[in-house]
Design an enzyme around this catalytic site. Structure first.
Site, PDB file in Angstrom:
ATOM      1  CD  GLN A  13      -2.332   1.468   2.763  1.00  0.00           C
ATOM      2  OE1 GLN A  13      -3.544   1.302   2.782  1.00  0.00           O
ATOM      3  NE2 GLN A  13      -1.640   1.746   3.857  1.00  0.00           N
ATOM      4  CB  SER A 124       4.504  -0.079  13.680  1.00  0.00           C
ATOM      5  OG  SER A 124       3.249  -0.438  14.214  1.00  0.00           O
ATOM      6  CD  GLU A 126       0.088  -3.138  17.010  1.00  0.00           C
ATOM      7  OE1 GLU A 126       0.354  -3.778  18.039  1.00  0.00           O
ATOM      8  OE2 GLU A 126      -1.070  -2.839  16.672  1.00  0.00           O
ATOM      9  CE1 TYR A 148       4.348  -5.092  11.473  1.00  0.00           C
ATOM     10  CE2 TYR A 148       3.311  -3.883  13.269  1.00  0.00           C
ATOM     11  CZ  TYR A 148       3.814  -3.918  11.986  1.00  0.00           C
ATOM     12  OH  TYR A 148       3.774  -2.771  11.210  1.00  0.00           O
ATOM     13  NE  ARG A 190     -10.542  -1.851  -0.036  1.00  0.00           N
ATOM     14  CZ  ARG A 190      -9.967  -2.563  -1.006  1.00  0.00           C
ATOM     15  NH1 ARG A 190      -8.768  -3.073  -0.819  1.00  0.00           N
ATOM     16  NH2 ARG A 190     -10.582  -2.737  -2.153  1.00  0.00           N
TER      17      ARG A 190
HETATM   18  P1  NAP Z   1       1.981  -3.928   3.012  1.00  0.00           P
HETATM   19  O1  NAP Z   1       0.913  -3.422   2.080  1.00  0.00           O
HETATM   20  O2  NAP Z   1       1.744  -5.183   3.766  1.00  0.00           O
HETATM   21  O3  NAP Z   1       3.310  -4.126   2.130  1.00  0.00           O
HETATM   22  C1  NAP Z   1       4.422  -4.801   2.634  1.00  0.00           C
HETATM   23  C2  NAP Z   1       5.468  -4.847   1.554  1.00  0.00           C
HETATM   24  O4  NAP Z   1       6.623  -5.537   2.055  1.00  0.00           O
HETATM   25  C3  NAP Z   1       5.043  -5.587   0.274  1.00  0.00           C
HETATM   26  O5  NAP Z   1       5.503  -4.855  -0.841  1.00  0.00           O
HETATM   27  C4  NAP Z   1       5.809  -6.908   0.389  1.00  0.00           C
HETATM   28  O6  NAP Z   1       6.122  -7.488  -0.860  1.00  0.00           O
HETATM   29  C5  NAP Z   1       7.081  -6.418   1.048  1.00  0.00           C
HETATM   30  N1  NAP Z   1       7.871  -7.512   1.640  1.00  0.00           N
HETATM   31  C6  NAP Z   1       7.463  -8.392   2.584  1.00  0.00           C
HETATM   32  N2  NAP Z   1       8.466  -9.225   2.870  1.00  0.00           N
HETATM   33  C7  NAP Z   1       9.523  -8.884   2.089  1.00  0.00           C
HETATM   34  C8  NAP Z   1      10.850  -9.385   1.910  1.00  0.00           C
HETATM   35  N3  NAP Z   1      11.298 -10.435   2.601  1.00  0.00           N
HETATM   36  N4  NAP Z   1      11.678  -8.771   1.034  1.00  0.00           N
HETATM   37  C9  NAP Z   1      11.229  -7.716   0.316  1.00  0.00           C
HETATM   38  N5  NAP Z   1       9.986  -7.201   0.414  1.00  0.00           N
HETATM   39  C10 NAP Z   1       9.139  -7.777   1.301  1.00  0.00           C
HETATM   40  O7  NAP Z   1       2.408  -2.810   4.058  1.00  0.00           O
HETATM   41  P2  NAP Z   1       1.979  -1.263   4.089  1.00  0.00           P
HETATM   42  O8  NAP Z   1       0.616  -1.145   4.658  1.00  0.00           O
HETATM   43  O9  NAP Z   1       2.315  -0.635   2.779  1.00  0.00           O
HETATM   44  O10 NAP Z   1       2.978  -0.724   5.217  1.00  0.00           O
HETATM   45  C11 NAP Z   1       4.276  -0.225   4.889  1.00  0.00           C
HETATM   46  C12 NAP Z   1       5.168  -0.327   6.108  1.00  0.00           C
HETATM   47  O11 NAP Z   1       4.623   0.442   7.174  1.00  0.00           O
HETATM   48  C13 NAP Z   1       5.321  -1.753   6.645  1.00  0.00           C
HETATM   49  O12 NAP Z   1       6.639  -1.888   7.137  1.00  0.00           O
HETATM   50  C14 NAP Z   1       4.335  -1.803   7.796  1.00  0.00           C
HETATM   51  O13 NAP Z   1       4.724  -2.760   8.763  1.00  0.00           O
HETATM   52  C15 NAP Z   1       4.433  -0.375   8.317  1.00  0.00           C
HETATM   53  N6  NAP Z   1       3.221   0.104   8.989  1.00  0.00           N
HETATM   54  C16 NAP Z   1       2.055   0.121   8.308  1.00  0.00           C
HETATM   55  C17 NAP Z   1       0.910   0.606   8.930  1.00  0.00           C
HETATM   56  C18 NAP Z   1      -0.401   0.675   8.194  1.00  0.00           C
HETATM   57  O14 NAP Z   1      -1.399   0.994   8.826  1.00  0.00           O
HETATM   58  N7  NAP Z   1      -0.444   0.433   6.899  1.00  0.00           N
HETATM   59  C19 NAP Z   1       0.975   1.078  10.256  1.00  0.00           C
HETATM   60  C20 NAP Z   1       2.195   1.064  10.912  1.00  0.00           C
HETATM   61  C21 NAP Z   1       3.322   0.586  10.261  1.00  0.00           C
HETATM   62  P3  NAP Z   1       5.217  -8.649  -1.529  1.00  0.00           P
HETATM   63  O15 NAP Z   1       4.256  -7.921  -2.451  1.00  0.00           O
HETATM   64  O16 NAP Z   1       6.219  -9.455  -2.256  1.00  0.00           O
HETATM   65  O17 NAP Z   1       4.525  -9.413  -0.438  1.00  0.00           O
END
Ligand code: NAP
Length: 322
Positions: A13, A124, A126, A148, A190
């Site tokens: 995302q 995060s 968390e 996490y 969502r």
């Molecule tokens: P997301 O949609 O789950 O995307 C995670 C991304 O990480 C995907 O592109 C995934 O690739 C990639 N990934 C996972 N394992 C990997 C690996 N071993 N090597 C390379 N790439 C890898 O997460 P998001 O919502 O965009 O969040 C972005 C960041 O912010 C994350 O670190 C999340 O923990 C942090 N965060 C998010 C929120 C939120 O509310 N969205 C809140 C706090 C923190 P694939 O497509 O290959 O799976």
């Protein structure tokens, strides 16, 4: 001179929104993507011809070294992680590999191959787990309550340590939950907007949820990625809370989403204890005083606007392609 940015988690995302923002700003973008046997590129398919996809994995040190060395990015945004809290209980070691040790590997690659690059680490809320104060600030103690959160706390402190020890320009954005039409449907916001739209179109007839009184600090992912970019434009690296600064309950969210569609939520929603989180956090809400005062950032979208936007998009998507 054109700035170069490397984004990990490009297919997620935040990665897709950040790529759009940086393209608007004239960056040359490298997106780290791990190999997958099925395509996971739908969030970035519209950007293909503007981004260079580079192959790498947070599990693999040499791939990260090669990517940083070859791209020589000015800015690196680490958005990749195993990002789903419930899964972190089922796969705690793998979560630590991606979300904690993956950051060590990336920091080490930067230190060796491009030590003057500016680095953003996706921290995060968390990490606060069961905080002893509310709202939380950048100085609130970390008391993570799930694998996490523990992994994110490790990654956060490694970034701070590399900043102190090696003078890397490393910043952590402690983001609270942020949402968008590109959010996975396993996340409650969502799930609600999607299922409400399905009910409106006759594609579903009920929505099962956990604790309706659970409260979250939600903001729009587009606002959050803007804050990430602003953090790396500063003279000095620092850590910031990225949040809306207010909470809303799941009940309010449900009511708002169904209202947008002219439906009464009470006719469709039931509570299923299976969806209760065993580790429901106390009151996670971010204090955004520092980021407002120092960077001039604040969310552009209200809670109501975010719900409307997501319901509209889900309705359109499902109508076009039921
Ligand atoms: P997301 O949609 O789950 O995307 C995670 C991304 O990480 C995907 O592109 C995934 O690739 C990639 N990934 C996972 N394992 C990997 C690996 N071993 N090597 C390379 N790439 C890898 O997460 P998001 O919502 O965009 O969040 C972005 C960041 O912010 C994350 O670190 C999340 O923990 C942090 N965060 C998010 C929120 C939120 O509310 N969205 C809140 C706090 C923190 P694939 O497509 O290959 O799976």
């Amino acid at each position: 001179m054109t700035k170069k940015a490397l984004i990990t988690g490009l297919t997620g995302q935040d990665g897709s929104y950040l790529a759009e923002l940086l393209l608007e700003k004239g960056y040359q973008i490298y997106g780290l993507v791990r190999r997958s046997s099925t395509s996971n590129l739908e969030r970035i398919s519209h950007l293909f011809n503007q981004i260079q996809i580079v192959s790498g994995d947070l599990l693999d040190q040499s791939s990260l070294m090669d990517v940083v060395n070859d791209c020589q990015p000015d800015e690196i945004y680490n958005l990749a992680s195993q990002s789903y809290v419930p899964l972190s209980w089922k796969q705690p070691a793998l979560t630590a590999e991606y979300t904690a040790l993956g950051v060590s590997r990336l920091l080490e690659s930067i230190r060796r191959c491009k030590p003057d690059a500016k680095f953003y680490q996706a921290s995060s809320s968390e990490v606060f787990g069961q905080p002893d104060e509310s709202p939380q600030t950048e100085r609130t103690a970390f008391r993570p309550r799930n694998p996490y959160g523990v992994a994110k706390a490790y990654a956060h402190w490694m970034t701070v340590n590399y900043r102190q020890q090696y003078k890397l320009f490393g910043c952590c954005g402690i983001t609270y939950t942020h949402e968008s039409p590109r959010r996975g449907t396993e996340f409650v916001f969502r799930k609600i907007t999607r299922t409400a739209a399905m009910i409106k179109l006759g594609l579903a007839n009920e929505l099962k949820l956990g604790n309706l009184d659970a409260r979250r600090d939600w903001c729009y992912a587009k606002d959050a990625v803007c804050a990430m970019w602003m953090m790396l434009q500063q003279e000095k690296p620092d850590d910031y809370i990225i949040a809306s600064g207010e909470t809303h309950s799941v009940r309010e969210l449900v009511e708002c989403a169904f209202n947008c569609l002219g439906l009464d939520w009470q006719d469709y929603v039931s509570v299923d204890p299976a969806f209760y989180r065993p580790d429901e956090p106390v009151q996670l809400v971010g204090c955004i005083y520092k980021i407002k005062a120092q960077l001039g950032w604040k969310p552009q979208y209200s809670f109501q606007q975010l719900v409307e936007l997501m319901v509209d998009r889900d309705l359109k998507e499902l109508s076009d392609n039921p």
